[in-house]
Enzyme design. Structure first.
Site, PDB file in Angstrom:
ATOM      1  CE  LYS A  41      -4.435   0.914   0.498  1.00  0.00           C
ATOM      2  NZ  LYS A  41      -5.558   0.205  -0.266  1.00  0.00           N
ATOM      3  N   GLY A  70     -24.415   2.633   3.630  1.00  0.00           N
ATOM      4  CA  GLY A  70     -23.414   3.407   2.559  1.00  0.00           C
ATOM      5  C   GLY A  70     -24.339   3.045   1.471  1.00  0.00           C
ATOM      6  N   GLY A  93     -23.186   4.261  -1.933  1.00  0.00           N
ATOM      7  CA  GLY A  93     -22.244   4.780  -2.915  1.00  0.00           C
ATOM      8  C   GLY A  93     -21.785   3.835  -4.082  1.00  0.00           C
ATOM      9  CB  VAL A 121     -19.128  -1.062  -2.733  1.00  0.00           C
ATOM     10  CG1 VAL A 121     -19.653  -2.294  -2.213  1.00  0.00           C
ATOM     11  CG2 VAL A 121     -17.863  -0.756  -3.204  1.00  0.00           C
TER      12      VAL A 121
HETATM   13  P1  NAD Z   1     -18.053   5.603  -2.120  1.00  0.00           P
HETATM   14  O1  NAD Z   1     -17.630   6.806  -1.399  1.00  0.00           O
HETATM   15  O2  NAD Z   1     -18.537   5.446  -3.412  1.00  0.00           O
HETATM   16  O3  NAD Z   1     -19.368   5.284  -1.143  1.00  0.00           O
HETATM   17  C1  NAD Z   1     -19.258   5.352   0.277  1.00  0.00           C
HETATM   18  C2  NAD Z   1     -20.687   5.911   1.000  1.00  0.00           C
HETATM   19  O4  NAD Z   1     -20.782   5.860   2.227  1.00  0.00           O
HETATM   20  C3  NAD Z   1     -21.094   7.224   0.583  1.00  0.00           C
HETATM   21  O5  NAD Z   1     -22.105   7.603  -0.426  1.00  0.00           O
HETATM   22  C4  NAD Z   1     -20.964   8.033   1.804  1.00  0.00           C
HETATM   23  O6  NAD Z   1     -21.859   9.208   1.804  1.00  0.00           O
HETATM   24  C5  NAD Z   1     -21.419   6.902   2.771  1.00  0.00           C
HETATM   25  N1  NAD Z   1     -21.215   7.089   4.148  1.00  0.00           N
HETATM   26  C6  NAD Z   1     -20.145   7.527   4.582  1.00  0.00           C
HETATM   27  N2  NAD Z   1     -20.013   7.569   6.207  1.00  0.00           N
HETATM   28  C7  NAD Z   1     -21.312   7.046   6.465  1.00  0.00           C
HETATM   29  C8  NAD Z   1     -21.999   6.539   7.379  1.00  0.00           C
HETATM   30  N3  NAD Z   1     -21.457   6.836   8.793  1.00  0.00           N
HETATM   31  N4  NAD Z   1     -23.272   6.020   7.342  1.00  0.00           N
HETATM   32  C9  NAD Z   1     -23.833   5.933   6.293  1.00  0.00           C
HETATM   33  N5  NAD Z   1     -23.252   6.129   4.866  1.00  0.00           N
HETATM   34  C10 NAD Z   1     -22.044   6.658   5.279  1.00  0.00           C
HETATM   35  O7  NAD Z   1     -17.088   4.220  -1.336  1.00  0.00           O
HETATM   36  P2  NAD Z   1     -17.270   2.922  -2.228  1.00  0.00           P
HETATM   37  O8  NAD Z   1     -16.416   2.729  -3.291  1.00  0.00           O
HETATM   38  O9  NAD Z   1     -18.540   2.479  -2.409  1.00  0.00           O
HETATM   39  O10 NAD Z   1     -16.673   1.955  -0.739  1.00  0.00           O
HETATM   40  C11 NAD Z   1     -17.531   1.671   0.282  1.00  0.00           C
HETATM   41  C12 NAD Z   1     -16.533   0.845   1.135  1.00  0.00           C
HETATM   42  O11 NAD Z   1     -16.031  -0.275   0.446  1.00  0.00           O
HETATM   43  C13 NAD Z   1     -15.266   1.638   1.733  1.00  0.00           C
HETATM   44  O12 NAD Z   1     -14.918   1.094   2.998  1.00  0.00           O
HETATM   45  C14 NAD Z   1     -14.236   0.807   0.942  1.00  0.00           C
HETATM   46  O13 NAD Z   1     -12.763   1.051   1.278  1.00  0.00           O
HETATM   47  C15 NAD Z   1     -14.725  -0.368   0.615  1.00  0.00           C
HETATM   48  N6  NAD Z   1     -14.200  -1.093  -0.527  1.00  0.00           N
HETATM   49  C16 NAD Z   1     -14.646  -0.690  -1.924  1.00  0.00           C
HETATM   50  C17 NAD Z   1     -13.975  -1.129  -2.953  1.00  0.00           C
HETATM   51  C18 NAD Z   1     -14.393  -0.660  -4.420  1.00  0.00           C
HETATM   52  O14 NAD Z   1     -14.004  -1.278  -5.462  1.00  0.00           O
HETATM   53  N7  NAD Z   1     -14.808   0.387  -4.636  1.00  0.00           N
HETATM   54  C19 NAD Z   1     -13.320  -2.404  -2.873  1.00  0.00           C
HETATM   55  C20 NAD Z   1     -13.134  -2.834  -1.580  1.00  0.00           C
HETATM   56  C21 NAD Z   1     -13.556  -2.344  -0.553  1.00  0.00           C
END
Ligand code: NAD
Length: 353
Positions: A81, A182, A184, A186
């Site tokens: 990382k 969440g 977003g 994912v």
């Molecule tokens: P993203 O930024 O698209 O979505 C995250 C969402 O969570 C946002 O809409 C945000 O407003 C919301 N959020 C933040 N704090 C919150 C809370 N306290 N309560 C409710 N909602 C809240 O991010 P993502 O890419 O969807 O990633 C989400 C999680 O999955 C992260 O922890 C990330 O590390 C993990 N992850 C993502 C991927 C990927 O491919 N994108 C891969 C592995 C792990």
């Protein structure tokens, strides 16, 4: 700051390096945990840390997590990382990214970067002008690569189905109530796949308008971000923040299953045991959320071999996630060890530790 190799998160990392480029102002930490299975794969985080020790902790902890995730996904990649220490104004310049690319190049292929928090596909393109050790670049439709979110969501959806089969003895998602924290990239993807399968959904996001729009699209209920963890449901799916499974979070849960994509969900070493004591089945985060890293690793390996890799091949490999989770849960049932401990032991064996 204590010497980094005395921090609890130091785990015999093979290389930890601080890079500083005066001209551009770049300060970055590279942490390579293990090269046992191949080049160290893991994204770059661009973040402002009030305390620089937190940046070192993140680099150490996240790189070990990548070793485990890549090994459990069966990928020919080690774990690493990078963390770029942003200033409070989070100003990112092309010169900084160029210097960062040069630093990756100097590692000679031991580290391969991709996007993480604060880094975009466009940033990867800038870095790729200085080094070829980059994944997560734009790709043609139908090929492996591009946005990892949909593949991560697909793996989590399959993992939730496997958890429902294992814990509730149900092969169908029809009427199964899933509370999603969440919505977003994912969480939104997981919600759409589950809705198409007939699941009943409750959605929450601190961006309430985002959750509301998705709830309307899918005919789902909406809860406040504060209430989602305590929602009575069959599956709680965390897809926002890490460290939500702490003493208070676990006590609040009202679900027999926790399965979601957020990284580092367990706040501390005892929290896997607390879930088990409450009879809650836990899907280890790095085992269920590997779809995205499978996607970018297949993209990178194919492009570096001068070959192509299809999106179907990525899906085929993501479809192995539920079987791995079931193997973890069966081993946990047989041994009495928590699923996270079983997964860690499996991962450590795969990286020769
Ligand atoms: P993203 O930024 O698209 O979505 C995250 C969402 O969570 C946002 O809409 C945000 O407003 C919301 N959020 C933040 N704090 C919150 C809370 N306290 N309560 C409710 N909602 C809240 O991010 P993502 O890419 O969807 O990633 C989400 C999680 O999955 C992260 O922890 C990330 O590390 C993990 N992850 C993502 C991927 C990927 O491919 N994108 C891969 C592995 C792990």
């Amino acid at each position: 700051m204590a010497a980094f190799w005395t921090l609890p998160d130091f785990d015999d990392h093979e290389l930890v390096q601080l890079v500083h480029d005066r001209a551009s102002g770049l300060t970055a930490i590279f942490a390579i945990h293990s090269l046992h299975r191949g080049p160290g794969g893991g994204g770059t985080r661009f973040w402002h840390y009030a305390d620089p020790e937190d940046a070192m902790r993140d680099a150490l902890r996240l790189s070990r997590g990548m070793s485990y995730k890549n090994a459990m996904a069966g990928l020919p990649a080690g774990g690493a990382k990078a963390v770029i220490l942003a200033g409070p104004e989070r100003h990112k310049t092309p010169a900084m990214l160029a210097a960062f690319g040069d630093a990756i190049e100097a590692l000679g292929g031991r580290y391969v970067t991709a996007e993480d928090v604060g880094m975009s596909e466009a940033d990867m393109v800038t870095i790729a002008a200085r080094t070829s050790y980059v994944s997560g670049l734009p790709v043609a439709a139908g090929s492996a690569g591009g946005d990892p979110g949909p593949y991560t969501a697909y793996g989590i959806y399959l993992g939730i189905r496997a958890a429902v089969a294992h814990r509730l003895g149900q092969d169908s998602m029809a009427g199964v109530h899933v509370a999603i924290q969440g919505t977003g990239s994912v969480g939104g993807g997981v919600a759409r796949l589950l809705a198409a399968d007939g699941a009943r959904l409750t959605l929450a996001d601190i961006d309430t308008a985002r959750a509301a729009a998705l709830a309307v699209e899918l005919g789902a209920a909406q809860a406040s971000a504060d209430a989602i963890m305590a929602t009575p449901c069959d599956v709680f799916s965390p897809n926002a923040l890490g460290a939500i499974l702490d003493d208070a979070g676990i006590a609040a849960l009202n679900a027999p299953i926790v399965a979601g994509g957020a990284n580092n969900q367990l706040a501390g070493p005892g929290h896997g045991a607390q879930l088990m004591e409450r009879g809650i089945l836990y899907a280890p985060d790095y085992a269920i959320n590997a779809g995205g890293i499978i996607n970018v690793t297949l993209e990178y390996n194919a492009s570096h071999a001068g070959e192509s890799c299809s999106a179907e091949e990525v899906r085929r490999q993501v479809e192995e996630i539920p079987g791995r989770l079931t193997a973890i849960w069966r081993e946990s049932d047989a041994s009495g060890q928590t699923p996270d401990a079983v997964a860690d032991a499996m991962a450590r064996k795969l990286i020769g530790r």
